[in-house]
Design an enzyme around this catalytic site. Structure first.
Site, PDB file in Angstrom:
ATOM      1  N   ASP A  34     -51.116 -12.050   2.008  1.00 26.65           N
ATOM      2  CA  ASP A  34     -50.448 -13.209   3.149  1.00 26.65           C
ATOM      3  C   ASP A  34     -51.111 -14.381   2.580  1.00 26.65           C
ATOM      4  OD1 ASP A  34     -50.501 -10.713   4.130  1.00 26.65           O
ATOM      5  OD2 ASP A  34     -50.355 -11.493   6.255  1.00 26.65           O
TER       6      ASP A  34
ATOM      7  N   HIS B 134     -49.825 -17.498   4.661  1.00 30.01           N
ATOM      8  CA  HIS B 134     -49.844 -18.128   5.975  1.00 30.01           C
ATOM      9  C   HIS B 134     -50.145 -19.733   5.980  1.00 30.01           C
ATOM     10  CE1 HIS B 134     -49.213 -14.977   8.837  1.00 30.01           C
ATOM     11  NE2 HIS B 134     -50.079 -14.063   8.424  1.00 30.01           N
TER      12      HIS B 134
ATOM     13  N   ASP C 197     -45.526 -13.233   4.833  1.00 29.60           N
ATOM     14  CA  ASP C 197     -46.375 -14.035   5.604  1.00 29.60           C
ATOM     15  C   ASP C 197     -46.593 -15.119   4.568  1.00 29.60           C
ATOM     16  OD1 ASP C 197     -45.894 -12.132   7.513  1.00 29.60           O
ATOM     17  OD2 ASP C 197     -47.908 -12.213   8.152  1.00 29.60           O
TER      18      ASP C 197
ATOM     19  N   ASP D   3     -46.441 -19.656   8.850  1.00 29.55           N
ATOM     20  CA  ASP D   3     -47.150 -19.651  10.345  1.00 29.55           C
ATOM     21  C   ASP D   3     -48.533 -19.849  10.003  1.00 29.55           C
ATOM     22  OD1 ASP D   3     -44.743 -19.576  11.573  1.00 29.55           O
ATOM     23  OD2 ASP D   3     -44.506 -17.300  11.602  1.00 29.55           O
ATOM     24  N   ARG D   4     -49.010 -20.064  11.269  1.00 30.10           N
ATOM     25  CA  ARG D   4     -50.323 -20.053  11.560  1.00 30.10           C
ATOM     26  C   ARG D   4     -50.988 -21.403  10.773  1.00 30.10           C
ATOM     27  NH1 ARG D   4     -52.942 -17.133  15.515  1.00 30.10           N
ATOM     28  NH2 ARG D   4     -52.001 -15.066  15.618  1.00 30.10           N
TER      29      ARG D   4
ATOM     30  N   ASN E  55     -43.665  -9.964   8.156  1.00 30.85           N
ATOM     31  CA  ASN E  55     -43.260 -10.140   9.644  1.00 30.85           C
ATOM     32  C   ASN E  55     -43.217 -11.335  10.137  1.00 30.85           C
ATOM     33  OD1 ASN E  55     -46.375  -9.900   9.239  1.00 30.85           O
ATOM     34  ND2 ASN E  55     -46.064  -9.922  11.825  1.00 30.85           N
ATOM     35  N   HIS E  56     -43.770 -12.277   9.509  1.00 31.15           N
ATOM     36  CA  HIS E  56     -43.601 -13.598   9.966  1.00 31.15           C
ATOM     37  C   HIS E  56     -42.513 -14.393   9.303  1.00 31.15           C
ATOM     38  CE1 HIS E  56     -47.206 -14.691  12.476  1.00 31.15           C
ATOM     39  NE2 HIS E  56     -47.560 -13.506  12.020  1.00 31.15           N
TER      40      HIS E  56
ATOM     41  N   HIS F  23     -45.234  -5.307   2.894  1.00 32.16           N
ATOM     42  CA  HIS F  23     -46.157  -6.077   3.416  1.00 32.16           C
ATOM     43  C   HIS F  23     -47.108  -5.287   4.548  1.00 32.16           C
ATOM     44  CE1 HIS F  23     -47.802  -9.563   5.702  1.00 32.16           C
ATOM     45  NE2 HIS F  23     -47.381  -8.998   6.794  1.00 32.16           N
TER      46      HIS F  23
ATOM     47  N   ARG G 255     -51.002  -3.477  17.382  1.00 31.60           N
ATOM     48  CA  ARG G 255     -50.261  -4.591  17.375  1.00 31.60           C
ATOM     49  C   ARG G 255     -49.358  -4.587  18.588  1.00 31.60           C
ATOM     50  NH1 ARG G 255     -50.937  -7.650  12.602  1.00 31.60           N
ATOM     51  NH2 ARG G 255     -52.065  -6.310  10.946  1.00 31.60           N
TER      52      ARG G 255
ATOM     53  N   HIS H 190     -50.992  -7.970   5.321  1.00 28.51           N
ATOM     54  CA  HIS H 190     -50.677  -8.097   6.977  1.00 28.51           C
ATOM     55  C   HIS H 190     -52.070  -7.973   7.565  1.00 28.51           C
ATOM     56  CE1 HIS H 190     -48.204  -7.133  10.177  1.00 28.51           C
ATOM     57  NE2 HIS H 190     -48.516  -5.841  10.297  1.00 28.51           N
TER      58      HIS H 190
END
Length: 486
Positions: A230, A232, A259, A262-263, A291-292, A340, A388, A415
């Site tokens: 990731d 991010h 990923d 995001d964030r 997943n993002h 991922h 999660r 992840h």
């Protein structure tokens, strides 16, 4: 676990001491440690709602929203009038994009604390979010009626103003010189002209659409291949990876394992850089869906807001389409399976089953595609519920059986934040790699990447620390309501 009648004064005292230690660990951003300490306090005194609610908050910080909901629900069972139980559960529901469930909990907080201005404010924001969601659902176009955003764009017709001084693509070919200039502009917080942004995203879409759901990668003897986890939206840390390990090229290929966005608040710069390298040379860089890379996550965690702010609403739709084209997994030299999230809720899944997945959609909430993007390893054998609230947890026996049945040696997945940027589990058969150091400017973790050299394909793991970035906070473009809790 101690029952209510068995809790002695000394147990209560010791539990309070553990709670104070857990609070200190939490303040130091040692969230796993705080979860463990709150757990010990709960063992000694399970009838204290504060311990459950505090542990729920620590789970939320680790993005373990399923566990947070369980703990907050327990706090509510212990004390139905404890407002923080509803508050914590509402925040976890919100982080999962479950606005309607969150609304019920914030209504309860307001009922318990009618004069609390913070509760009033959060309830109003939540009501607005649910109304917006209902409106979007009402106007959404489904199935065959929906027209592709890509089909309505001809970047050739977009004029580049004479005063534009940024990177330019000459003709149809994305060159290394262009990518270097673009990256340099991004470093200096300059924007790429939307004409070239469209060109990159549309060309990347065509390349990704043509790839299978499971991509086979061959690394020749004596050559190497790098896998990153990731990123991010941490653009300056992405550049640091390239400083440490070289730019992507056919001789120095990479796989970024989902990923990308995001964030972090430089997600657009990250995704355009990765897509530009893909356009420059398809075999220089491989990209896997995380997943993002989905509408729901992007709406909540910042990418949608960032794209609207830096480019336009049309690009939001376009990126959503392109993310549906991303492959779901890769196999390197018939030995290393890279995905991922993780493995599956059933045994007997073959690589051919993954190849057969129709991935051109938003990720479903169950099934193979969901599990590839969301699942996590667990230390215990067998399978368990996901921390999660989506996917599952799987043990060493599940990993070894999947590898054996598919004649593979190793699972590499991402992840999850790891202190050193990686963790080796399941008897050395599974490695988690995470490439966003000091995640969200607060976790204090290192990042890592893995280099494999053919023919032996033994993992060589490199950890690295975060580098400075301009003063734009993580989640700067995130859903307003979510920012209230981060």
């Amino acid at each position: 676990m101690t029952s209510m009648d068995d809790t002695t004064d000394s147990s209560r005292e010791r539990a309070e001491e553990l709670k104070l230690l857990a609070n200190e660990a939490f303040k130091a951003h040692k969230f796993s440690q705080s979860i463990d300490l709150y757990g010990q306090a709960i063992e000694l005194n399970p009838q204290n709602a504060v311990y459950w609610a505090n542990r729920a908050l620590a789970h939320t910080k680790l993005e373990e929203y399923g566990s947070a909901i369980q703990d907050a629900t327990k706090a509510i069972e212990v004390d139905p009038k404890y407002s923080k139980g509803y508050y914590r559960r509402g925040a976890a529901y919100l982080a999962m994009g479950k606005f309607k469930e969150a609304l019920k909990d914030f209504q309860q907080v307001k009922k318990i604390c009618p004069n609390d201005p913070d509760a009033t404010k959060k309830l109003k924001e939540c009501e607005k979010a649910v109304l917006k969601l209902r409106f979007e659902e009402a106007i959404a176009v489904h199935g065959t009626e929906r027209r592709s955003a890509a089909d309505s764009i001809d970047f050739h017709t977009i004029e580049v103003e004479p005063q534009y001084t940024g990177a330019r693509i000459e003709g149809e070919v994305v060159s290394l010189d262009f990518v270097k200039k673009m990256v340099d502009d991004f470093k200096n917080q300059k924007c790429l002209h939307r004409r070239y942004a469209y060109q990159i995203v549309l060309q990347a879409r065509e390349m990704l659409r043509a790839m299978p759901s499971l991509v086979d990668i061959t690394v020749s003897n004596g050559h190497h291949f790098t896998v990153c986890g990731d990123v991010h939206g941490q653009f300056y840390d992405l550049l640091n990876i390239f400083e440490l390990n070289g730019l992507p090229s056919e001789e120095n290929p990479y796989l970024f394992n989902g990923d990308f966005v995001d964030r972090g608040s430089f997600s657009l710069e990250v995704i355009l850089t990765l897509f530009a390298f893909k356009c420059m040379s398809s075999s220089a860089i491989y990209l896997s869906r995380g997943n993002h890379e989905s509408k729901n996550m992007n709406k909540i965690y910042g990418f949608e807001g960032e794209v609207k702010s830096k480019l336009s609403e049309t690009f939001v739709e376009l990126f959503a389409e392109v993310f549906c084209c991303l492959p779901l997994a890769h196999v390197i030299n018939e030995k290393v399976f890279v995905v991922h999230g993780g493995l599956f809720s059933v045994d007997g899944v073959k690589l051919s089953d993954i190849r057969a997945i129709d991935r051109f959609c938003e990720p479903p909430e169950e099934g193979l595609m969901c599990e590839l993007l969301w699942s996590d390893p667990q230390p215990l054998p067998g399978r368990g519920p996901s921390k999660r609230g989506v996917g599952l947890s799987f043990g060493e026996d599940v990993t070894k059986r999947f590898l054996r049945e598919n004649n593979l040696d190793l699972v590499v997945r991402s992840h999850e934040v790891k202190d050193e940027g990686y963790e080796i589990e399941h008897g050395g058969k599974l490695i988690t790699v995470f490439s966003a150091p000091n995640y969200c400017d607060q976790m204090g973790n290192k990042g890592a990447f893995i280099r494999f050299k053919a023919p032996d394909m033994k993992p060589d793991i490199v950890s690295f620390s975060a580098v400075p970035h301009p003063d734009v906070k993580p989640m700067a473009y995130a859903n307003n309501f979510l920012r209230m809790f981060s």
